[in-house]
Enzyme design. Structure first.
Site, PDB file in Angstrom:
ATOM      1  N   LYS A 171     -15.669  53.204  19.946  1.00 12.15           N
ATOM      2  CA  LYS A 171     -15.393  53.679  21.308  1.00 12.15           C
ATOM      3  C   LYS A 171     -15.722  52.602  22.326  1.00 12.15           C
ATOM      4  O   LYS A 171     -16.720  51.889  22.201  1.00 12.15           O
ATOM      5  CB  LYS A 171     -16.212  54.940  21.611  1.00 12.15           C
ATOM      6  CG  LYS A 171     -15.693  56.164  20.871  1.00 12.15           C
ATOM      7  CD  LYS A 171     -16.512  57.377  21.199  1.00 12.15           C
ATOM      8  CE  LYS A 171     -16.057  58.580  20.409  1.00 12.15           C
ATOM      9  NZ  LYS A 171     -14.696  59.034  20.754  1.00 12.15           N
TER      10      LYS A 171
ATOM     11  N   HIS B   2     -23.227  59.477  13.389  1.00 11.77           N
ATOM     12  CA  HIS B   2     -22.865  59.163  14.773  1.00 11.77           C
ATOM     13  C   HIS B   2     -24.080  59.058  15.705  1.00 11.77           C
ATOM     14  O   HIS B   2     -24.236  58.083  16.440  1.00 11.77           O
ATOM     15  CB  HIS B   2     -21.923  60.228  15.346  1.00 11.77           C
ATOM     16  CG  HIS B   2     -20.679  60.434  14.544  1.00 11.77           C
ATOM     17  ND1 HIS B   2     -19.977  59.392  13.994  1.00 11.77           N
ATOM     18  CD2 HIS B   2     -20.001  61.550  14.209  1.00 11.77           C
ATOM     19  CE1 HIS B   2     -18.928  59.873  13.350  1.00 11.77           C
ATOM     20  NE2 HIS B   2     -18.917  61.177  13.464  1.00 11.77           N
TER      21      HIS B   2
END
Ligand code: NAD
Length: 480
Positions: A180, A238
């Site tokens: 990201k 994550h």
């Protein structure tokens, strides 16, 4: 600000599991977008490989249908489909391998990436067959998806299975959070500016909150999810990666092993989590709560978890890190909040109010960074203080809408082709994360811990608020 697109050299990408959900939902659309951006040359080949009885033509029809809803005109799509092919293969048996090897022989000398978009149980046999057919040579790279193991023992087995046939430098373990834009910006903000790093420690930071909130439930992944839960599905990978990037020491260079060495040190410095510092939850909903969704009326798997952990090193001793993630929450929002301490003394007196600075790093939606600073409330009437956000929305700052920027899969797949492992997890990192996670899970299994119910559409179980309140703190809101 238009980002530069540097075309890569022609390559071959074989997607094992090329007819599956991940290939259709993420990998093929990402490749098509890079094609449209001009990054993939016409000499490249994308070869779907799976058990279904397709040939090149029928697979192109399938890929065309998958991409029909994507932006782009018919010529662009036709151009992309020309580089697409199909090889019927069984990765757990010998069928199809000679034919695949023959196809790939045409591209000898170029980078060949193998995307393991199949169940992790097939990784070992797939790696072995690639080598047995002479496909694991120097230009070969393998891409593996999460879940990378279910615990430390299974992660070690997977690492061993891959290491038997490939060098670590050929293995790309994807955690799409690392792809990201904001996650990379987190490093740019920390290490590209003088402003933050001197304050980035327990002397100035009161605590850090990492929230990954989803509005969706378990969807069609009920059986898998019920065997995993939020700890294995989200925290071990994550949230752990985000924690590492926020807490690590500056690497000497922005290079794969330098960065991964620093992340590994963070994981190894994590304290074990005390049972009263964990809150597990399960969503309830009239029509279809968690247990109904997974088809297991007695499930004790958590769809929500909040926990407090500490990093035992010089920089962070005494600063709690609060992590939370859950399904069916009030909003979809992934954000890291760095909560600075109050100023040591207020010259304005108690009535002016005190406000600590907060640096918020939003990963999704609306990627961007906000710094809350304290100013005087405008107007007459004395000195009252208020917070105002200094907001850097990437969409505004970079002049590109979110949908115009490469998404995480696009960036990561192109990194594989370019041979850049910086944003991929190394085997020892994954193992260290499981080594921290395993005792936590074993603890609540031994205690017969039952997750607390929470309402669908809420911020999670009330106990998660208490976790903070007991420490005299509170969670930042979960806002879309
Ligand atoms: P899927 O079940 O939709 O697809 C599996 C694919 O593997 C199919 O193309 C199938 O034909 C192929 N396949 C199965 N057995 C095979 C064999 N013996 N030989 C050759 N091909 C075989 O699964 P998916 O959702 O696409 O997931 C693939 C992998 O990615 C899994 O490891 C999953 O955990 C992981 N993953 C998926 C997602 C997602 O969004 N779907 C997200 C993260 C991780």
């Amino acid at each position: 600000m238009v980002s530069r697109v540097i075309p890569v050299d022609p390559f071959d990408l074989v997607i094992f599991g090329g007819t599956g959900d991940l290939a259709r939902g993420k990998i093929l659309p990402a490749l098509y977008r890079r094609w449209r951006a001009g990054q993939i040359p016409p000499g490249a080949r994308v070869i779907g490989a799976a058990r279904a009885a397709h040939d090149d033509e029928s697979y192109r029809v399938l890929v065309g249908q998958v991409l029909a809803a994507a932006d782009g005109g018919p010529d662009e799509l036709a151009g992309f489909l020309r580089i697409v092919a199909y090889q019927r293969i069984d990765v757990a048996a010998d069928a199809g391998w000679e034919a695949l090897a023959a196809r790939l022989a045409d591209g000898a000398g170029r980078v060949t990436a193998y995307y393991f978009s199949v169940a992790p149980g097939l990784f070992g046999s797939l790696a072995a067959r690639l080598q047995a057919h002479g496909l694991a040579g120097e230009g070969a790279r393998v891409v593996v998806e999460k879940p990378f193991g279910n615990d430390l023992a299974s992660a070690r087995r997977l690492n061993r299975d891959l290491a038997a046939h490939f060098e670590e430098s050929q293995i790309y373990r994807i955690d799409h959070y690392l792809g990201k834009e904001t996650v990379q910006n987190l490093m740019a903000v920390r290490f590209g500016n003088m402003l933050f790093e001197p304050l980035w420690n327990s002397q100035y930071v009161d605590h850090i909150q990492i929230t990954v909130a989803e509005t969706v439930g378990v969807g069609g992944r009920g059986a898998y999810y019920d065997g995993a839960g939020a700890m294995r599905d989200m925290v071990q990978n994550h949230l752990m990666q985000l924690l590492c990037l926020i807490a690590m020491e500056p690497p000497a260079r922005f290079a794969p092993d330098e960065l991964r060495d620093e992340k590994l040190k963070v994981i190894r410095a994590l304290d074990p989590v005390k049972p009263h510092h964990i809150v597990r939850g399960q969503y309830e909903q009239e029509s279809c709560g968690y247990r109904a969704a997974v088809g297991n009326p007695r499930s004790r798997t958590e769809s929500y978890i909040a926990l407090r952990t500490h990093i035992s090193n010089w920089r962070w001793a005494g600063t709690p890190f609060y992590l939370r993630t859950g399904k069916r929450l009030v909003a979809r929002s992934s954000v890291i909040n760095v909560m600075f301490k109050d100023a040591p003394h207020s010259i304005f007196g108690a009535e002016a109010g005190r406000h600590a600075n907060v640096l918020s790093i939003r990963l999704q939606p609306n990627e961007g960074i906000t710094l809350k600073v304290t100013i005087k409330e405008p107007g007459p009437g004395g000195m009252r203080l208020v917070d105002v956000p200094l907001d850097m929305s990437f969409a505004e700052a970079l002049g590109a809408e979110e949908h115009d920027r490469p998404d995480a899969y696009e960036r990561l797949i192109m990194d594989v082709i370019r041979g850049n492992q910086t944003l991929f997890m190394r085997g020892d990192e994954v193992e260290a994360a499981w080594a921290w996670t395993d005792p936590i899970i074993a603890g609540w299994e031994a205690r017969g811990d039952v997750p607390k119910p929470y309402d669908s559409g809420s911020t999670g179980p009330g106990d998660a608020e208490l976790l903070m309140q007991r420490d005299g703190r509170r969670w930042q809101g979960i806002k879309p």
